[in-house]
Design a protein around this motif. Sequence first.
Motif, PDB file in Angstrom:
ATOM      1  N   TRP A  45       2.404 -19.507  -8.203  1.00  0.00           N
ATOM      2  CA  TRP A  45       3.326 -19.426  -6.787  1.00  0.00           C
ATOM      3  C   TRP A  45       4.459 -20.450  -7.123  1.00  0.00           C
ATOM      4  CZ3 TRP A  45       4.720 -17.008  -2.822  1.00  0.00           C
ATOM      5  CH2 TRP A  45       5.631 -17.578  -1.948  1.00  0.00           C
ATOM      6  N   GLN A  46       4.404 -21.529  -7.809  1.00  0.00           N
ATOM      7  CA  GLN A  46       5.512 -22.652  -8.056  1.00  0.00           C
ATOM      8  C   GLN A  46       6.394 -22.177  -9.093  1.00  0.00           C
ATOM      9  OE1 GLN A  46       6.594 -24.817  -6.033  1.00  0.00           O
ATOM     10  NE2 GLN A  46       4.498 -25.453  -4.856  1.00  0.00           N
ATOM     11  N   GLU A  47       5.849 -21.370  -9.888  1.00  0.00           N
ATOM     12  CA  GLU A  47       6.957 -20.734 -10.982  1.00  0.00           C
ATOM     13  C   GLU A  47       7.981 -19.966 -10.493  1.00  0.00           C
ATOM     14  OE1 GLU A  47       3.634 -20.027 -14.532  1.00  0.00           O
ATOM     15  OE2 GLU A  47       4.931 -18.222 -13.937  1.00  0.00           O
ATOM     16  N   GLN A  48       8.002 -19.540  -9.198  1.00  0.00           N
ATOM     17  CA  GLN A  48       9.051 -18.569  -8.664  1.00  0.00           C
ATOM     18  C   GLN A  48      10.072 -19.544  -8.237  1.00  0.00           C
ATOM     19  OE1 GLN A  48       7.358 -15.212  -6.230  1.00  0.00           O
ATOM     20  NE2 GLN A  48       5.462 -16.308  -6.410  1.00  0.00           N
ATOM     21  N   ALA A  52       9.302 -27.326 -12.451  1.00  0.00           N
ATOM     22  CA  ALA A  52       8.709 -28.486 -12.625  1.00  0.00           C
ATOM     23  C   ALA A  52       7.272 -28.719 -12.134  1.00  0.00           C
ATOM     24  CB  ALA A  52       9.659 -29.411 -12.127  1.00  0.00           C
ATOM     25  N   ARG A  53       6.991 -28.237 -10.685  1.00  0.00           N
ATOM     26  CA  ARG A  53       5.588 -28.444  -9.930  1.00  0.00           C
ATOM     27  C   ARG A  53       4.781 -27.462 -10.732  1.00  0.00           C
ATOM     28  NH1 ARG A  53       7.144 -28.787  -3.497  1.00  0.00           N
ATOM     29  NH2 ARG A  53       8.333 -30.956  -3.573  1.00  0.00           N
ATOM     30  N   ALA A  54       5.463 -26.411 -11.133  1.00  0.00           N
ATOM     31  CA  ALA A  54       4.381 -25.444 -11.895  1.00  0.00           C
ATOM     32  C   ALA A  54       3.700 -26.013 -12.746  1.00  0.00           C
ATOM     33  CB  ALA A  54       5.166 -24.075 -12.277  1.00  0.00           C
ATOM     34  N   ILE A  55       4.873 -26.637 -13.886  1.00  0.00           N
ATOM     35  CA  ILE A  55       4.015 -27.245 -15.091  1.00  0.00           C
ATOM     36  C   ILE A  55       3.263 -28.412 -14.780  1.00  0.00           C
ATOM     37  CG2 ILE A  55       5.009 -29.028 -16.909  1.00  0.00           C
ATOM     38  CD1 ILE A  55       7.605 -27.212 -16.977  1.00  0.00           C
ATOM     39  N   ALA A  56       3.418 -29.274 -13.782  1.00  0.00           N
ATOM     40  CA  ALA A  56       2.434 -30.149 -13.360  1.00  0.00           C
ATOM     41  C   ALA A  56       1.415 -29.577 -12.950  1.00  0.00           C
ATOM     42  CB  ALA A  56       3.094 -31.077 -12.152  1.00  0.00           C
ATOM     43  N   ALA A  57       1.077 -28.520 -12.032  1.00  0.00           N
ATOM     44  CA  ALA A  57      -0.178 -27.889 -12.014  1.00  0.00           C
ATOM     45  C   ALA A  57      -0.587 -27.240 -13.121  1.00  0.00           C
ATOM     46  CB  ALA A  57       0.265 -26.570 -10.898  1.00  0.00           C
ATOM     47  N   TRP A  58      -0.037 -26.633 -13.957  1.00  0.00           N
ATOM     48  CA  TRP A  58      -0.692 -26.021 -15.329  1.00  0.00           C
ATOM     49  C   TRP A  58      -1.261 -27.280 -16.232  1.00  0.00           C
ATOM     50  CZ3 TRP A  58      -2.174 -21.606 -15.011  1.00  0.00           C
ATOM     51  CH2 TRP A  58      -1.423 -20.607 -14.681  1.00  0.00           C
ATOM     52  N   ALA A  77       0.586 -22.477 -23.707  1.00  0.00           N
ATOM     53  CA  ALA A  77       1.764 -21.629 -23.980  1.00  0.00           C
ATOM     54  C   ALA A  77       2.628 -21.227 -22.853  1.00  0.00           C
ATOM     55  CB  ALA A  77       1.446 -20.110 -24.375  1.00  0.00           C
ATOM     56  N   GLU A  78       1.938 -21.211 -21.499  1.00  0.00           N
ATOM     57  CA  GLU A  78       2.780 -20.950 -20.195  1.00  0.00           C
ATOM     58  C   GLU A  78       3.557 -22.357 -20.082  1.00  0.00           C
ATOM     59  OE1 GLU A  78       3.117 -18.221 -18.865  1.00  0.00           O
ATOM     60  OE2 GLU A  78       4.188 -18.855 -16.776  1.00  0.00           O
ATOM     61  N   ILE A  79       2.920 -23.248 -20.254  1.00  0.00           N
ATOM     62  CA  ILE A  79       3.876 -24.762 -20.028  1.00  0.00           C
ATOM     63  C   ILE A  79       5.038 -24.628 -21.045  1.00  0.00           C
ATOM     64  CG2 ILE A  79       3.658 -27.267 -20.330  1.00  0.00           C
ATOM     65  CD1 ILE A  79       0.874 -27.051 -19.266  1.00  0.00           C
ATOM     66  N   ASP A  80       4.732 -24.285 -22.072  1.00  0.00           N
ATOM     67  CA  ASP A  80       5.974 -24.284 -23.280  1.00  0.00           C
ATOM     68  C   ASP A  80       6.972 -23.449 -22.900  1.00  0.00           C
ATOM     69  OD1 ASP A  80       3.619 -24.755 -26.280  1.00  0.00           O
ATOM     70  OD2 ASP A  80       4.474 -26.277 -24.677  1.00  0.00           O
ATOM     71  N   LEU A  82       7.791 -22.447 -19.608  1.00  0.00           N
ATOM     72  CA  LEU A  82       8.520 -22.963 -18.762  1.00  0.00           C
ATOM     73  C   LEU A  82       9.442 -24.152 -18.774  1.00  0.00           C
ATOM     74  CD1 LEU A  82       5.366 -23.042 -16.005  1.00  0.00           C
ATOM     75  CD2 LEU A  82       7.739 -21.767 -16.040  1.00  0.00           C
ATOM     76  N   ARG A  83       9.169 -24.821 -19.760  1.00  0.00           N
ATOM     77  CA  ARG A  83       9.755 -25.927 -20.335  1.00  0.00           C
ATOM     78  C   ARG A  83      11.229 -25.623 -21.146  1.00  0.00           C
ATOM     79  NH1 ARG A  83       4.968 -30.008 -22.410  1.00  0.00           N
ATOM     80  NH2 ARG A  83       4.537 -31.002 -20.540  1.00  0.00           N
ATOM     81  N   VAL A  84      11.187 -24.295 -21.706  1.00  0.00           N
ATOM     82  CA  VAL A  84      12.537 -23.906 -22.285  1.00  0.00           C
ATOM     83  C   VAL A  84      13.277 -22.978 -21.348  1.00  0.00           C
ATOM     84  CG1 VAL A  84      11.383 -24.110 -24.546  1.00  0.00           C
ATOM     85  CG2 VAL A  84      11.079 -22.089 -23.498  1.00  0.00           C
ATOM     86  N   ALA A  85      12.500 -22.569 -20.367  1.00  0.00           N
ATOM     87  CA  ALA A  85      13.279 -21.723 -19.394  1.00  0.00           C
ATOM     88  C   ALA A  85      14.488 -22.393 -18.771  1.00  0.00           C
ATOM     89  CB  ALA A  85      12.314 -21.295 -18.133  1.00  0.00           C
ATOM     90  N   PRO A  86      15.400 -21.558 -18.262  1.00  0.00           N
ATOM     91  CA  PRO A  86      16.712 -22.379 -17.462  1.00  0.00           C
ATOM     92  C   PRO A  86      15.992 -22.875 -16.207  1.00  0.00           C
ATOM     93  CG  PRO A  86      17.213 -19.870 -18.153  1.00  0.00           C
ATOM     94  CD  PRO A  86      15.663 -20.287 -18.711  1.00  0.00           C
ATOM     95  N   PRO A  87      16.626 -24.175 -15.987  1.00  0.00           N
ATOM     96  CA  PRO A  87      16.066 -24.861 -14.812  1.00  0.00           C
ATOM     97  C   PRO A  87      16.775 -24.057 -13.684  1.00  0.00           C
ATOM     98  CG  PRO A  87      18.165 -25.910 -15.712  1.00  0.00           C
ATOM     99  CD  PRO A  87      17.475 -24.886 -16.740  1.00  0.00           C
ATOM    100  N   MET A  88      15.807 -24.176 -12.489  1.00  0.00           N
ATOM    101  CA  MET A  88      16.000 -23.372 -11.223  1.00  0.00           C
ATOM    102  C   MET A  88      15.259 -23.998 -10.008  1.00  0.00           C
ATOM    103  SD  MET A  88      14.286 -19.568 -11.215  1.00  0.00           S
ATOM    104  CE  MET A  88      12.602 -19.334 -11.543  1.00  0.00           C
TER     105      MET A  88
END
Length: 335
Positions: A45-48, A52-58, A77-80, A82-88
């Motif tokens: 849910w937080q990925e949308q 940053a919160r999504a990474i913390a949960a993962w 792999a999902e954390i990696d 999200l870390r390279v995705a454009p910030p939003m």
Amino acid sequence: MTETSALVCSRCKLRLPFPDMLACPRCGALVHASALTQLSAEAKWQEQYDPARAIAAWEKCLQLLPPDSKQYITVQAEIDRLRVAPPMQLAAPEPGALRVVRQETLAVAILKTGGSMLLSILVYQFSFRWVGALGFVLLILVHEMGHVVANMYYGLKASPPIFIPYVGAVINLRESPQNARVEAVVGIAGPIAGTLGSLVCLGLYFATGKDIFVSLSWFGFFMNLFNLLPVPPLDGGRVAAAISPWVWVLGLGGLGWMVYDDFRHQVESSMLLIILIIALPRIIRTLKSKGRSGPYYAIGKTAPVVIGAAYLALLAILIGLRWYTEHHLPKTGLF
């Protein structure tokens, strides 16, 4: 989770020799499967809205997974990614606010759905027998295909069903339904299809006498009944939006009772709390009349009555079928 249950494998009932074990040494079941379910749901849910919160949960999930497991590799792999995705950081979308994006090709859609289904089946084998994992995922697929057919009927662009282990599956709308009536039809289409799929399992039991079909039908009736709880973002919440926003208040009461009942019986209820947290902002905004005006809710007087009758009828059918399978038919050790 009680102290005793934390030291016993939920699948094979082996007493775990060390309290800090992450997987059962006999059957491989994840010790913290329940917590992982809740954390992964929160992360998706937080990925949308807040990567940053999504990474913390993962990252919390990683602490509960064996480092050599497939789940650990998938989460890392999902954390990696999200870390390279454009910030939003976006606010939760209001009805009618979703933008239109390009739809996937059929081949890509099949690859995404099929691949995530296969991953879910492999993961569920840590908790279920393989035939149970297969039936489990197929019933979820039938439910999701109800949404897919309804989206296609109304010409709504959406992602293909993406399966998430221990969460179920999600379909992300990529454009807003024209109004609350359309969203209600799309919402109820999933439980209708899921109920029909569960009835097929029940019919297979009467035709073959194999108890596994009773367990699958029971799961299907329970899954679709839970999805009809009238709070967003569940299917029932989407249906209730077209009936009356006050139905959401009844849903909140039901959700609150479920949380209390789980607490009273020392059952983990974080998933219910997550749904409650997601639901409250939209319910509060709508009951203040901010979200109930405009063309989105202009669906006339007949549509809410018809939708409400269909919703209550499906609810009654599922309650009756679940009670029947629970009290009058044998179940196998599928789960």
